[in-house]
Write a protein that holds these residues in place. Structure first.
Motif, PDB file in Angstrom:
ATOM      1  N   PHE A 157      48.109  30.030  40.728  1.00 42.20           N
ATOM      2  CA  PHE A 157      48.740  31.100  41.506  1.00 42.20           C
ATOM      3  C   PHE A 157      47.859  31.417  42.720  1.00 42.20           C
ATOM      4  O   PHE A 157      46.685  31.026  42.773  1.00 42.20           O
ATOM      5  N   TYR A 158      48.436  32.142  43.676  1.00 32.98           N
ATOM      6  CA  TYR A 158      47.682  32.611  44.836  1.00 32.98           C
ATOM      7  C   TYR A 158      47.399  34.098  44.641  1.00 32.98           C
ATOM      8  O   TYR A 158      48.283  34.864  44.226  1.00 32.98           O
ATOM      9  N   ALA A 159      46.169  34.522  44.935  1.00 30.20           N
ATOM     10  CA  ALA A 159      45.792  35.935  44.792  1.00 30.20           C
ATOM     11  C   ALA A 159      45.660  36.576  46.176  1.00 30.20           C
ATOM     12  O   ALA A 159      44.952  36.047  47.038  1.00 30.20           O
ATOM     13  N   ASN A 160      46.357  37.710  46.379  1.00 30.60           N
ATOM     14  CA  ASN A 160      46.179  38.392  47.664  1.00 30.60           C
ATOM     15  C   ASN A 160      45.035  39.400  47.561  1.00 30.60           C
ATOM     16  O   ASN A 160      44.391  39.538  46.522  1.00 30.60           O
ATOM     17  N   ASP A 161      44.774  40.123  48.636  1.00 27.88           N
ATOM     18  CA  ASP A 161      43.558  40.943  48.702  1.00 27.88           C
ATOM     19  C   ASP A 161      43.607  42.195  47.836  1.00 27.88           C
ATOM     20  O   ASP A 161      42.598  42.881  47.678  1.00 27.88           O
ATOM     21  N   HIS A 162      44.754  42.523  47.262  1.00 26.94           N
ATOM     22  CA  HIS A 162      44.842  43.673  46.354  1.00 26.94           C
ATOM     23  C   HIS A 162      44.663  43.245  44.899  1.00 26.94           C
ATOM     24  O   HIS A 162      44.807  44.068  43.994  1.00 26.94           O
ATOM     25  N   CYS A 163      44.353  41.980  44.728  1.00 28.45           N
ATOM     26  CA  CYS A 163      44.255  41.398  43.393  1.00 28.45           C
ATOM     27  C   CYS A 163      42.829  40.930  43.126  1.00 28.45           C
ATOM     28  O   CYS A 163      42.300  40.081  43.848  1.00 28.45           O
ATOM     29  N   GLY A 164      42.166  41.515  42.110  1.00 30.95           N
ATOM     30  CA  GLY A 164      40.833  41.087  41.721  1.00 30.95           C
ATOM     31  C   GLY A 164      40.907  39.977  40.684  1.00 30.95           C
ATOM     32  O   GLY A 164      41.885  39.871  39.950  1.00 30.95           O
ATOM     33  N   ILE A 165      39.865  39.136  40.635  1.00 29.07           N
ATOM     34  CA  ILE A 165      39.891  37.959  39.766  1.00 29.07           C
ATOM     35  C   ILE A 165      38.614  37.875  38.938  1.00 29.07           C
ATOM     36  O   ILE A 165      37.504  38.043  39.472  1.00 29.07           O
ATOM     37  N   LEU A 166      38.755  37.606  37.651  1.00 36.44           N
ATOM     38  CA  LEU A 166      37.626  37.393  36.743  1.00 36.44           C
ATOM     39  C   LEU A 166      37.733  35.991  36.153  1.00 36.44           C
ATOM     40  O   LEU A 166      38.700  35.685  35.441  1.00 36.44           O
ATOM     41  N   ILE A 167      36.757  35.157  36.450  1.00 34.64           N
ATOM     42  CA  ILE A 167      36.710  33.796  35.892  1.00 34.64           C
ATOM     43  C   ILE A 167      35.415  33.665  35.093  1.00 34.64           C
ATOM     44  O   ILE A 167      34.327  33.919  35.613  1.00 34.64           O
ATOM     45  N   PRO A 168      35.507  33.299  33.808  1.00 34.43           N
ATOM     46  CA  PRO A 168      34.291  33.206  32.989  1.00 34.43           C
ATOM     47  C   PRO A 168      33.277  32.226  33.583  1.00 34.43           C
ATOM     48  O   PRO A 168      33.646  31.146  34.068  1.00 34.43           O
ATOM     49  N   LYS A 169      32.015  32.637  33.556  1.00 35.92           N
ATOM     50  CA  LYS A 169      30.951  31.724  33.993  1.00 35.92           C
ATOM     51  C   LYS A 169      30.865  30.570  33.000  1.00 35.92           C
ATOM     52  O   LYS A 169      31.200  30.721  31.814  1.00 35.92           O
ATOM     53  N   ARG A 170      30.427  29.415  33.474  1.00 40.08           N
ATOM     54  CA  ARG A 170      30.414  28.211  32.654  1.00 40.08           C
ATOM     55  C   ARG A 170      29.701  28.437  31.318  1.00 40.08           C
ATOM     56  O   ARG A 170      30.170  27.996  30.266  1.00 40.08           O
ATOM     57  N   GLU A 171      28.567  29.145  31.353  1.00 44.51           N
ATOM     58  CA  GLU A 171      27.787  29.329  30.131  1.00 44.51           C
ATOM     59  C   GLU A 171      28.456  30.272  29.122  1.00 44.51           C
ATOM     60  O   GLU A 171      28.037  30.380  27.970  1.00 44.51           O
ATOM     61  N   PHE A 172      29.525  30.979  29.562  1.00 35.17           N
ATOM     62  CA  PHE A 172      30.219  31.904  28.661  1.00 35.17           C
ATOM     63  C   PHE A 172      31.653  31.467  28.348  1.00 35.17           C
ATOM     64  O   PHE A 172      32.390  32.208  27.709  1.00 35.17           O
ATOM     65  N   GLU A 173      32.041  30.290  28.804  1.00 41.87           N
ATOM     66  CA  GLU A 173      33.411  29.826  28.588  1.00 41.87           C
ATOM     67  C   GLU A 173      33.790  29.786  27.112  1.00 41.87           C
ATOM     68  O   GLU A 173      34.935  30.056  26.745  1.00 41.87           O
ATOM     69  N   ASP A 174      32.821  29.448  26.262  1.00 36.67           N
ATOM     70  CA  ASP A 174      33.094  29.356  24.828  1.00 36.67           C
ATOM     71  C   ASP A 174      32.692  30.623  24.073  1.00 36.67           C
ATOM     72  O   ASP A 174      32.742  30.652  22.836  1.00 36.67           O
ATOM     73  N   ALA A 175      32.331  31.654  24.832  1.00 39.16           N
ATOM     74  CA  ALA A 175      31.890  32.898  24.193  1.00 39.16           C
ATOM     75  C   ALA A 175      32.859  34.053  24.417  1.00 39.16           C
ATOM     76  O   ALA A 175      32.808  35.055  23.704  1.00 39.16           O
TER      77      ALA A 175
END
Length: 372
Positions: A277-295
């Motif tokens: 999807f595309y995120a506009n400027d009113h939309c915040g994004i949280l992507i897990p850091k690599r070291e926490f992907e399995d946590a």
């Protein structure tokens, strides 16, 4: 069967000009005998304007006048605010402020007309008599309403219709109560054991880039765009992907993530997304850091941290907001991955029940508010 104009069968009484909250406060009932319930445009009994003493006097044209007081069955019609909305009342004595009317059956037709039938079958008729000015302010037009033609079946048929509608209302109020209980359960922050983290420790925190609605209109497509809206899970527009890539490829999110609304009426609302999807400027994004992907189990975070996140929302000059720096510093306890999955499944079960209740209520609302 009765056929004619609404004014042939009903009397429409107006409210009291000058019956303000201050007047009500200064004229509290002296006894139960002199108590008069006050209604306004809210058309909700729970939000009526309390009570006033029947001997209260109002200033009209430098003269003191008595309250207009009504008795028995009636239907309150909102003149302003939620113009056209209806509320059935059956009070020993009641009155209105200037934002409402009362509809009562003429004495000649009391045995031939059920006011509750009128309430259920006229809800959309009154909407046809609501007009708006240039500023968008809505007003119920009494004159237009009085002239409307109507057919009324025999009283036995009216009462049968009322019985069916009342059954639906009972079911609706039951579902409404269950929905409140469910929301109360879901609003509780689950206490878990685990190490304390800040959001920025677990996630890469970012935001989208601005695009305008008129731009999307010129570049329509089938690629979802997330904004601060919460309906349709925040997917407000669908645009051409190749055009979006020219704005910024990094704002096209292709990995599972969590988004939150940075501002607006429902600031802090989160969604789990596992599609591009595309995120506009009113939309915040949280992507897990690599070291926490399995946590971190992201659905657990969305469900369990909902009210924790809302506590971080701030308001300035009436505008609520939850920007990146605020989100980064929200703290929470992280239990084991297995525990997260268990909790998330329980929340998902409750969420499914909530959706079923909402769907059932919407179906009943359509029946209760349809044309006769």
């Amino acid at each position: 069967m009765l056929n004619g104009k609404i004014q042939d069968f009903f009397e429409i009484g107006s409210g009291n000009s000058g019956l303000t909250e201050k007047i009500i406060y200064l004229n509290q009932p002296k006894s139960k005998k002199t108590t008069v319930k006050v209604f306004s445009a809210s058309t909700k009994e729970s939000t009526s304007m309390a009570c006033v003493d029947e001997r209260a006097l109002l200033n009209k044209g430098n003269k003191l006048v008595k309250l207009k007081i009504y008795k028995g069955e009636g239907i309150i019609i909102s003149r302003k605010g939620k113009a056209g909305n209806l509320l059935y009342v059956d009070e020993e004595k009641y009155t209105l402020n200037d934002d409402a009317y009362t509809l009562r059956v003429k004495s000649k037709y009391v045995k031939d007309i059920s006011l509750k039938y009128v309430l259920y079958t006229m809800r959309k008729w009154t909407e046809l008599c609501v007009i708006s000015d240039k500023g968008g302010n809505r007003t119920f037009n009494k004159t237009l309403f009085e002239k409307m033609e109507m057919d009324l079946p025999g009283i036995d048929q009216q009462e049968q219709v009322v019985e069916e509608y009342e059954k639906l209302e009972k079911i609706y109020f039951y579902l409404q109560q269950k929905k409140k209980e469910l929301h109360k359960t879901m609003s509780k922050i689950v206490k878990v054991n685990g190490e304390i983290y800040k959001v920025k420790d677990i996630f890469d925190v970012s935001a989208g880039k601005r695009i305008k609605e008129e731009e999307v209109y010129l570049h329509k497509g089938n690629f979802p765009c997330a904004t601060a809206q919460t309906s349709n899970n925040g997917i407000t527009w669908y645009a051409d992907k190749s055009w979006l890539e020219t704005i910024g490829k990094k704002h096209i999110i292709t990995v599972p993530c969590i988004t939150w609304t940075k501002d607006g009426a429902k600031t802090g609302t989160m969604f789990y997304r596992d599609y591009p999807f595309y995120a506009n400027d009113h939309c915040g994004i949280l992507i897990p850091k690599r070291e926490f992907e399995d946590a971190i189990y992201m659905k657990w975070f969305v469900f369990s941290q909902k009210y924790n996140i809302l506590q971080a929302v701030t308001a300035r000059t009436g505008q609520t907001m939850l920007y990146k720096e605020q989100m980064k510093n929200v703290t929470f306890q992280l239990p084991s991955y297995k525990k997260q999955v268990e909790i998330a499944k329980e929340y998902e079960r409750l969420d499914e029940i909530n959706t079923e209740i909402k769907t059932a209520m919407e179906k009943i609302e359509k029946v209760l508010h349809r044309f006769p």
